[in-house]
Design a protein around this motif. Structure first.
Motif, PDB file in Angstrom:
ATOM      1  N   ALA A  41       0.838  -1.206   0.000  1.00 32.21           N
ATOM      2  CA  ALA A  41       0.000   0.000   0.000  1.00 32.21           C
ATOM      3  C   ALA A  41       0.872   1.253   0.000  1.00 32.21           C
ATOM      4  O   ALA A  41       0.621   2.194  -0.762  1.00 32.21           O
ATOM      5  CB  ALA A  41      -0.936  -0.012   1.209  1.00 32.21           C
ATOM      6  N   ARG A  42       1.899   1.278   0.837  1.00 28.76           N
ATOM      7  CA  ARG A  42       2.796   2.445   0.882  1.00 28.76           C
ATOM      8  C   ARG A  42       3.544   2.612  -0.441  1.00 28.76           C
ATOM      9  O   ARG A  42       3.746   3.737  -0.894  1.00 28.76           O
ATOM     10  CB  ARG A  42       3.781   2.314   2.046  1.00 28.76           C
ATOM     11  CG  ARG A  42       3.141   2.656   3.384  1.00 28.76           C
ATOM     12  CD  ARG A  42       4.174   2.769   4.494  1.00 28.76           C
ATOM     13  NE  ARG A  42       4.953   1.550   4.685  1.00 28.76           N
ATOM     14  CZ  ARG A  42       4.569   0.512   5.420  1.00 28.76           C
ATOM     15  NH1 ARG A  42       3.420   0.536   6.055  1.00 28.76           N
ATOM     16  NH2 ARG A  42       5.340  -0.551   5.524  1.00 28.76           N
ATOM     17  N   SER A  43       3.918   1.509  -1.083  1.00 29.81           N
ATOM     18  CA  SER A  43       4.649   1.609  -2.358  1.00 29.81           C
ATOM     19  C   SER A  43       3.770   2.213  -3.461  1.00 29.81           C
ATOM     20  O   SER A  43       4.285   2.741  -4.438  1.00 29.81           O
ATOM     21  CB  SER A  43       5.176   0.239  -2.798  1.00 29.81           C
ATOM     22  OG  SER A  43       4.135  -0.583  -3.275  1.00 29.81           O
ATOM     23  N   HIS A  44       2.452   2.156  -3.276  1.00 26.50           N
ATOM     24  CA  HIS A  44       1.520   2.757  -4.241  1.00 26.50           C
ATOM     25  C   HIS A  44       1.050   4.146  -3.798  1.00 26.50           C
ATOM     26  O   HIS A  44       0.134   4.706  -4.396  1.00 26.50           O
ATOM     27  CB  HIS A  44       0.315   1.832  -4.464  1.00 26.50           C
ATOM     28  CG  HIS A  44       0.631   0.670  -5.342  1.00 26.50           C
ATOM     29  ND1 HIS A  44       0.537   0.718  -6.717  1.00 26.50           N
ATOM     30  CD2 HIS A  44       1.078  -0.577  -5.044  1.00 26.50           C
ATOM     31  CE1 HIS A  44       0.891  -0.446  -7.223  1.00 26.50           C
ATOM     32  NE2 HIS A  44       1.231  -1.246  -6.232  1.00 26.50           N
ATOM     33  N   GLY A  45       1.676   4.668  -2.735  1.00 24.85           N
ATOM     34  CA  GLY A  45       1.380   6.027  -2.317  1.00 24.85           C
ATOM     35  C   GLY A  45       0.278   6.176  -1.286  1.00 24.85           C
ATOM     36  O   GLY A  45      -0.160   7.294  -1.007  1.00 24.85           O
ATOM     37  N   TYR A  46      -0.163   5.086  -0.697  1.00 24.52           N
ATOM     38  CA  TYR A  46      -1.206   5.160   0.332  1.00 24.52           C
ATOM     39  C   TYR A  46      -0.576   5.127   1.713  1.00 24.52           C
ATOM     40  O   TYR A  46       0.488   4.527   1.913  1.00 24.52           O
ATOM     41  CB  TYR A  46      -2.215   4.015   0.160  1.00 24.52           C
ATOM     42  CG  TYR A  46      -2.956   4.123  -1.136  1.00 24.52           C
ATOM     43  CD1 TYR A  46      -4.030   4.991  -1.273  1.00 24.52           C
ATOM     44  CD2 TYR A  46      -2.551   3.407  -2.251  1.00 24.52           C
ATOM     45  CE1 TYR A  46      -4.699   5.130  -2.480  1.00 24.52           C
ATOM     46  CE2 TYR A  46      -3.218   3.534  -3.468  1.00 24.52           C
ATOM     47  CZ  TYR A  46      -4.282   4.398  -3.569  1.00 24.52           C
ATOM     48  OH  TYR A  46      -4.931   4.534  -4.759  1.00 24.52           O
ATOM     49  N   ARG A  47      -1.232   5.754   2.666  1.00 24.73           N
ATOM     50  CA  ARG A  47      -0.717   5.827   4.035  1.00 24.73           C
ATOM     51  C   ARG A  47      -0.595   4.434   4.644  1.00 24.73           C
ATOM     52  O   ARG A  47       0.380   4.107   5.311  1.00 24.73           O
ATOM     53  CB  ARG A  47      -1.630   6.704   4.873  1.00 24.73           C
ATOM     54  CG  ARG A  47      -1.152   6.905   6.303  1.00 24.73           C
ATOM     55  CD  ARG A  47      -2.112   7.743   7.075  1.00 24.73           C
ATOM     56  NE  ARG A  47      -3.411   7.075   7.035  1.00 24.73           N
ATOM     57  CZ  ARG A  47      -4.478   7.470   7.656  1.00 24.73           C
ATOM     58  NH1 ARG A  47      -4.453   8.573   8.362  1.00 24.73           N
ATOM     59  NH2 ARG A  47      -5.604   6.810   7.585  1.00 24.73           N
ATOM     60  N   ASP A  48      -1.612   3.602   4.422  1.00 25.76           N
ATOM     61  CA  ASP A  48      -1.615   2.249   4.962  1.00 25.76           C
ATOM     62  C   ASP A  48      -2.601   1.392   4.155  1.00 25.76           C
ATOM     63  O   ASP A  48      -3.256   1.884   3.240  1.00 25.76           O
ATOM     64  CB  ASP A  48      -1.966   2.239   6.454  1.00 25.76           C
ATOM     65  CG  ASP A  48      -3.282   2.939   6.758  1.00 25.76           C
ATOM     66  OD1 ASP A  48      -4.177   2.967   5.882  1.00 25.76           O
ATOM     67  OD2 ASP A  48      -3.429   3.455   7.881  1.00 25.76           O
ATOM     68  N   TRP A  49      -2.686   0.122   4.524  1.00 26.65           N
ATOM     69  CA  TRP A  49      -3.551  -0.804   3.802  1.00 26.65           C
ATOM     70  C   TRP A  49      -5.018  -0.377   3.880  1.00 26.65           C
ATOM     71  O   TRP A  49      -5.743  -0.439   2.895  1.00 26.65           O
ATOM     72  CB  TRP A  49      -3.391  -2.228   4.319  1.00 26.65           C
ATOM     73  CG  TRP A  49      -4.378  -3.158   3.702  1.00 26.65           C
ATOM     74  CD1 TRP A  49      -5.458  -3.735   4.298  1.00 26.65           C
ATOM     75  CD2 TRP A  49      -4.411  -3.571   2.331  1.00 26.65           C
ATOM     76  NE1 TRP A  49      -6.155  -4.486   3.396  1.00 26.65           N
ATOM     77  CE2 TRP A  49      -5.536  -4.406   2.171  1.00 26.65           C
ATOM     78  CE3 TRP A  49      -3.621  -3.324   1.228  1.00 26.65           C
ATOM     79  CZ2 TRP A  49      -5.875  -4.998   0.961  1.00 26.65           C
ATOM     80  CZ3 TRP A  49      -3.953  -3.912   0.015  1.00 26.65           C
ATOM     81  CH2 TRP A  49      -5.067  -4.736  -0.113  1.00 26.65           C
TER      82      TRP A  49
END
Length: 146
Positions: A41-49
């Motif tokens: 999730a972080r690798s796609h720019g999101y804070r968390d899952w």
């Protein structure tokens, strides 16, 4: 909410997390499923899952809709037609699209005879270009929304 064709789906992120765990396991490292999901999730720019889960679709968008009008070329011949079937393939990068042509398309280049097609099914990528090529290197099909 509208999504771009390159928007990942929850399914694809889960697949990435599984692949990450398998790669780590192959190196003798153990990563929990939850940690892998958080990392992806972080690798796609999101804070968390949880943020990714709330914002991303279950499924990815398709480049063509059943009942949609399309145009393009099939075996070098121009066409316009109606999409009567779309199926995402297992690699999630290609689609099997079935098009009913408005006017039959002659798929033979010979002047001696003709072979008209009223409907074809072809595999195309997300940009509508077939990976299969004719003997002169041209894609079997190029298709775009009309």
């Amino acid at each position: 909410m509208a999504y771009a064709l390159d928007t990942p789906s929850i399914h694809s992120l889960k697949s990435e997390a599984r692949a990450m765990r398998e790669a780590a396991s192959g190196k003798g490292q153990q990563i929990s499923h939850a940690a892998a999901l958080e990392s992806v999730a972080r690798s796609h720019g999101y804070r968390d899952w949880n943020t990714a889960r709330a914002r991303l679709p279950e499924r990815v968008g398709v480049p063509f809709d059943v009942g949609g009008r399309v145009r393009g070329t099939y075996l070098g011949q121009k066409f316009e037609g109606l999409v009567i079937g779309v199926q995402m393939l297992a690699d999630m990068q290609h689609y099997q699209v079935t098009v009913k042509f408005d006017q039959p398309v002659d798929v033979v280049t010979s002047k001696l005879f003709s072979a008209f097609r009223h409907r074809v099914t072809a595999t195309v990528d997300t940009s509508g270009v077939s990976p299969a090529r004719t003997s002169d290197g041209q894609p079997h099909m190029r298709v775009t929304r009309a």
